[in-house]
Write a protein that holds these residues in place. Structure first.
Motif, PDB file in Angstrom:
ATOM      1  N   PHE A 181      -1.093  -8.543   9.678  1.00 38.49           N
ATOM      2  CA  PHE A 181      -1.384  -7.785  10.675  1.00 38.49           C
ATOM      3  C   PHE A 181      -2.437  -9.162  10.995  1.00 38.49           C
ATOM      4  CE2 PHE A 181       0.401  -4.436   8.756  1.00 38.49           C
ATOM      5  CZ  PHE A 181       0.477  -3.913   9.782  1.00 38.49           C
ATOM      6  N   LYS A 197      -4.413 -11.029   8.574  1.00 39.23           N
ATOM      7  CA  LYS A 197      -4.501 -10.331   6.714  1.00 39.23           C
ATOM      8  C   LYS A 197      -3.040 -10.155   6.647  1.00 39.23           C
ATOM      9  CE  LYS A 197      -6.786  -6.622   5.871  1.00 39.23           C
ATOM     10  NZ  LYS A 197      -6.803  -4.881   6.236  1.00 39.23           N
ATOM     11  N   ILE A 244      -0.212  -8.392   4.236  1.00 43.70           N
ATOM     12  CA  ILE A 244      -0.525  -7.535   3.278  1.00 43.70           C
ATOM     13  C   ILE A 244       1.141  -7.156   2.213  1.00 43.70           C
ATOM     14  CG2 ILE A 244       0.137  -4.927   3.864  1.00 43.70           C
ATOM     15  CD1 ILE A 244      -1.971  -5.740   4.959  1.00 43.70           C
ATOM     16  N   GLY A 299      -2.517   1.315  -5.189  1.00 45.03           N
ATOM     17  CA  GLY A 299      -4.141   1.791  -4.583  1.00 45.03           C
ATOM     18  C   GLY A 299      -4.321   1.519  -3.503  1.00 45.03           C
ATOM     19  N   SER A 300      -4.805   2.173  -2.482  1.00 44.22           N
ATOM     20  CA  SER A 300      -5.029   2.725  -1.299  1.00 44.22           C
ATOM     21  C   SER A 300      -5.377   1.226  -0.579  1.00 44.22           C
ATOM     22  CB  SER A 300      -6.695   3.723  -1.388  1.00 44.22           C
ATOM     23  OG  SER A 300      -6.458   4.010   0.206  1.00 44.22           O
ATOM     24  N   GLY A 301      -4.766   1.173   1.117  1.00 41.83           N
ATOM     25  CA  GLY A 301      -4.670   0.440   1.468  1.00 41.83           C
ATOM     26  C   GLY A 301      -3.315  -1.113   1.037  1.00 41.83           C
ATOM     27  N   THR A 302      -2.793  -0.798  -0.298  1.00 43.60           N
ATOM     28  CA  THR A 302      -2.388  -2.238  -0.491  1.00 43.60           C
ATOM     29  C   THR A 302      -0.942  -2.257   0.153  1.00 43.60           C
ATOM     30  OG1 THR A 302      -0.803  -0.587  -2.250  1.00 43.60           O
ATOM     31  CG2 THR A 302      -2.514  -1.849  -3.347  1.00 43.60           C
ATOM     32  N   GLY A 303      -0.509  -1.236   1.142  1.00 40.97           N
ATOM     33  CA  GLY A 303       0.702  -1.678   2.124  1.00 40.97           C
ATOM     34  C   GLY A 303       2.086  -0.462   1.855  1.00 40.97           C
ATOM     35  N   LYS A 304       1.310   0.442   1.573  1.00 42.34           N
ATOM     36  CA  LYS A 304       2.810   1.971   0.999  1.00 42.34           C
ATOM     37  C   LYS A 304       3.761   1.515   2.212  1.00 42.34           C
ATOM     38  CE  LYS A 304      -0.046   4.518  -1.300  1.00 42.34           C
ATOM     39  NZ  LYS A 304      -1.015   3.159  -1.702  1.00 42.34           N
ATOM     40  N   SER A 305       2.453   2.273   2.750  1.00 45.32           N
ATOM     41  CA  SER A 305       2.914   2.936   4.600  1.00 45.32           C
ATOM     42  C   SER A 305       3.332   1.624   4.761  1.00 45.32           C
ATOM     43  CB  SER A 305       2.514   3.516   5.128  1.00 45.32           C
ATOM     44  OG  SER A 305       1.542   4.960   4.533  1.00 45.32           O
ATOM     45  N   VAL A 306       3.190   0.914   4.820  1.00 41.63           N
ATOM     46  CA  VAL A 306       3.518  -0.763   5.759  1.00 41.63           C
ATOM     47  C   VAL A 306       4.853  -0.724   5.187  1.00 41.63           C
ATOM     48  CG1 VAL A 306       2.881  -3.169   5.828  1.00 41.63           C
ATOM     49  CG2 VAL A 306       1.344  -1.422   6.976  1.00 41.63           C
ATOM     50  N   GLN A 345       3.922  10.886   6.893  1.00 42.39           N
ATOM     51  CA  GLN A 345       2.492  11.622   6.532  1.00 42.39           C
ATOM     52  C   GLN A 345       1.879  12.266   7.663  1.00 42.39           C
ATOM     53  OE1 GLN A 345       0.366   7.817   5.260  1.00 42.39           O
ATOM     54  NE2 GLN A 345      -1.028   9.497   3.998  1.00 42.39           N
ATOM     55  N   GLU A 359       4.213  10.641   1.560  1.00 37.34           N
ATOM     56  CA  GLU A 359       3.523  11.223   1.140  1.00 37.34           C
ATOM     57  C   GLU A 359       3.750  13.002   0.980  1.00 37.34           C
ATOM     58  OE1 GLU A 359      -0.447  10.108   0.322  1.00 37.34           O
ATOM     59  OE2 GLU A 359      -0.484   8.040   0.884  1.00 37.34           O
ATOM     60  N   HIS A 381       0.678   9.393  -3.976  1.00 35.52           N
ATOM     61  CA  HIS A 381      -0.297   9.539  -5.180  1.00 35.52           C
ATOM     62  C   HIS A 381      -0.520  10.789  -5.947  1.00 35.52           C
ATOM     63  CE1 HIS A 381      -2.542   6.756  -3.202  1.00 35.52           C
ATOM     64  NE2 HIS A 381      -2.702   7.237  -1.684  1.00 35.52           N
TER      65      HIS A 381
HETATM   66  N1  LIG Z   1      -0.821  -1.588  13.161  1.00 34.70           N
HETATM   67  C1  LIG Z   1      -1.659  -2.419  11.596  1.00 34.70           C
HETATM   68  N2  LIG Z   1      -2.798  -3.695  12.182  1.00 34.70           N
HETATM   69  C2  LIG Z   1      -3.245  -3.842  11.741  1.00 34.70           C
HETATM   70  N3  LIG Z   1      -4.142  -3.948  10.184  1.00 34.70           N
HETATM   71  C3  LIG Z   1      -2.202  -2.748   9.615  1.00 34.70           C
HETATM   72  C4  LIG Z   1      -2.259  -1.939  10.787  1.00 34.70           C
HETATM   73  N4  LIG Z   1      -1.318  -1.159   9.573  1.00 34.70           N
HETATM   74  C5  LIG Z   1      -1.243  -0.705   8.333  1.00 34.70           C
HETATM   75  N5  LIG Z   1      -2.446  -2.283   8.647  1.00 34.70           N
HETATM   76  C6  LIG Z   1      -3.500  -2.194   7.636  1.00 34.70           C
HETATM   77  O1  LIG Z   1      -2.840  -2.776   6.612  1.00 34.70           O
HETATM   78  C7  LIG Z   1      -3.098  -2.503   4.994  1.00 34.70           C
HETATM   79  C8  LIG Z   1      -1.976  -1.243   4.355  1.00 34.70           C
HETATM   80  O2  LIG Z   1      -2.176  -0.402   5.179  1.00 34.70           O
HETATM   81  P1  LIG Z   1      -0.718   0.735   4.611  1.00 34.70           P
HETATM   82  O3  LIG Z   1      -1.303   2.390   5.324  1.00 34.70           O
HETATM   83  O4  LIG Z   1       0.062   0.514   4.255  1.00 34.70           O
HETATM   84  O5  LIG Z   1      -1.468   1.457   2.672  1.00 34.70           O
HETATM   85  P2  LIG Z   1      -1.365   2.561   2.115  1.00 34.70           P
HETATM   86  O6  LIG Z   1      -0.922   1.512   0.539  1.00 34.70           O
HETATM   87  O7  LIG Z   1      -0.238   3.177   2.499  1.00 34.70           O
HETATM   88  O8  LIG Z   1      -2.750   2.996   1.577  1.00 34.70           O
HETATM   89  P3  LIG Z   1      -3.095   4.290   1.217  1.00 34.70           P
HETATM   90  O9  LIG Z   1      -2.112   4.896  -0.018  1.00 34.70           O
HETATM   91  O10 LIG Z   1      -4.603   4.668   1.538  1.00 34.70           O
HETATM   92  O11 LIG Z   1      -1.954   5.489   2.219  1.00 34.70           O
HETATM   93  C9  LIG Z   1      -4.492  -1.973   5.742  1.00 34.70           C
HETATM   94  O12 LIG Z   1      -5.660  -2.333   5.209  1.00 34.70           O
HETATM   95  C10 LIG Z   1      -4.130  -1.268   7.259  1.00 34.70           C
HETATM   96  O13 LIG Z   1      -5.234  -1.065   7.496  1.00 34.70           O
END
Ligand SMILES: Nc1ncnc2c1ncn2[C@@H]1O[C@H](COP(=O)(O)OP(=O)(O)OP(=O)(O)O)[C@@H](O)[C@H]1O
Length: 269
Positions: free
Chosen positions: A33, A36, A38, A57-64, A107, A186, A219
């Motif tokens: 994004f 950045k 991911i 870890g939180s924010g590593t990009g699992k949902s992405v 989620q 999750e 998690h």
């Molecule tokens: N649409 C978006 N625009 C900009 N940044 C994004 C977007 N979607 C996700 N991100 C960023 O991508 C990174 C990964 O987000 P993601 O939600 O995939 O993390 P995660 O591993 O699922 O975390 P968690 O376990 O906390 O849910 C984060 O830094 C988030 O801020």
């Protein structure tokens, strides 16, 4: 996109897959994004019939990653082959058939608040199938039963349900089209341990009885120990490790070690 630099994902069988066959294969996935990044050059295979747990870890990009596979966030590079089709080159009709074969539990459930549970379950049917209302009502009843919800829950609105019921209703919607593959983001978060264990048992029983392949971001260490066939760890922008729970328990990567053998993990036992 530099398609030529990326190894082609192995093409899976278009229709019938045997247990263990690779039904989804991602190669060289890069998502970012702005400035950045991911995910970078990530590879992943998902096998027919498995429950694959995704941690990191939180924010590593699992949902992405899940959303990138689903086509909800754009990839900067990489190829995804699912059910034998390359998502890049799939025709509109092939894409539709792929979408009918996968279901998603987002989620927080992501049910439409203005629709009853029954109407929520019927949404994918309306979108993809031409069925009479009577048949859709019968199918919705079957799905409610499948996820262990009473029939009267079908007439309720999401705001009238408990957290556990919302998860089950969302799962019923994800199963609306009898998918081969479900993505669960999750699914046990926010549930008490008993509710979470019950949801795990439901997921496992659906996977074993229907041959459903499950991609589960979680998690929840209990879910990872009790129902996952394989676990993938996301870190450093890619799949850091993938394997059985035993493989994770003997992995010496610092994050994996602390996650699976750290204080929190030891408290489970
Ligand atoms: N649409 C978006 N625009 C900009 N940044 C994004 C977007 N979607 C996700 N991100 C960023 O991508 C990174 C990964 O987000 P993601 O939600 O995939 O993390 P995660 O591993 O699922 O975390 P968690 O376990 O906390 O849910 C984060 O830094 C988030 O801020």
């Amino acid at each position: 996109m530099h398609a030529a630099e990326i190894t082609d994902p192995p093409a899976g069988p278009p229709e019938e897959a045997e247990p263990g066959d690779i039904i989804l294969s991602a190669r060289g996935i890069t998502v970012g994004f702005g400035s950045k990044i991911i995910l970078k050059d990530l590879d992943l295979d998902i096998r027919q019939g498995e429950i694959l747990g995704f941690v990191g870890g939180s924010g590593t990009g699992k949902s992405v990653l899940m959303r990138a596979i689903l086509g909800l966030v754009p990839r900067r590079a990489g190829r995804i082959n699912v059910f034998g089709y390359d998502l890049e080159t799939a025709t509109a009709a092939q894409r539709q058939s792929i979408e009918r074969r996968w279901g998603v539990l987002f989620q927080q459930g992501a049910l439409f608040s203005s629709l009853t549970v029954r109407q929520n379950i019927q949404l994918p049917m309306r979108e993809h199938l031409k069925l009479s209302q009577k048949l859709m009502d019968e199918l919705a009843s079957l799905k409610l039963e499948l996820v262990g919800l009473p029939q009267d829950a079908g007439h309720k609105y999401p705001s009238e349900l408990s957290g556990g019921m919302i998860k089950r209703a969302s799962l019923a919607r994800a199963l609306a089209l009898d998918p081969d593959l479900v993505f669960l983001d999750e699914p046990t978060s926010g549930l008490d341990p008993i509710g979470a264990a019950a949801f795990d048992m439901l997921t496992e029983s659906l996977s074993r009885t229907l041959g459903l392949t499950v991609y589960m971001v979680t998690h929840d260490l209990d879910s990872l120990h009790s129902i996952c066939d394989r676990i993938a760890v996301l870190g450093q922008k890619k799949v850091l490790a993938i394997g059985s729970i035993d493989d994770m328990m003997s992995n010496d990567d610092p994050w994996i070690k602390s996650y699976f053998r750290g204080e929190r993990a030891l408290r489970r036992t």
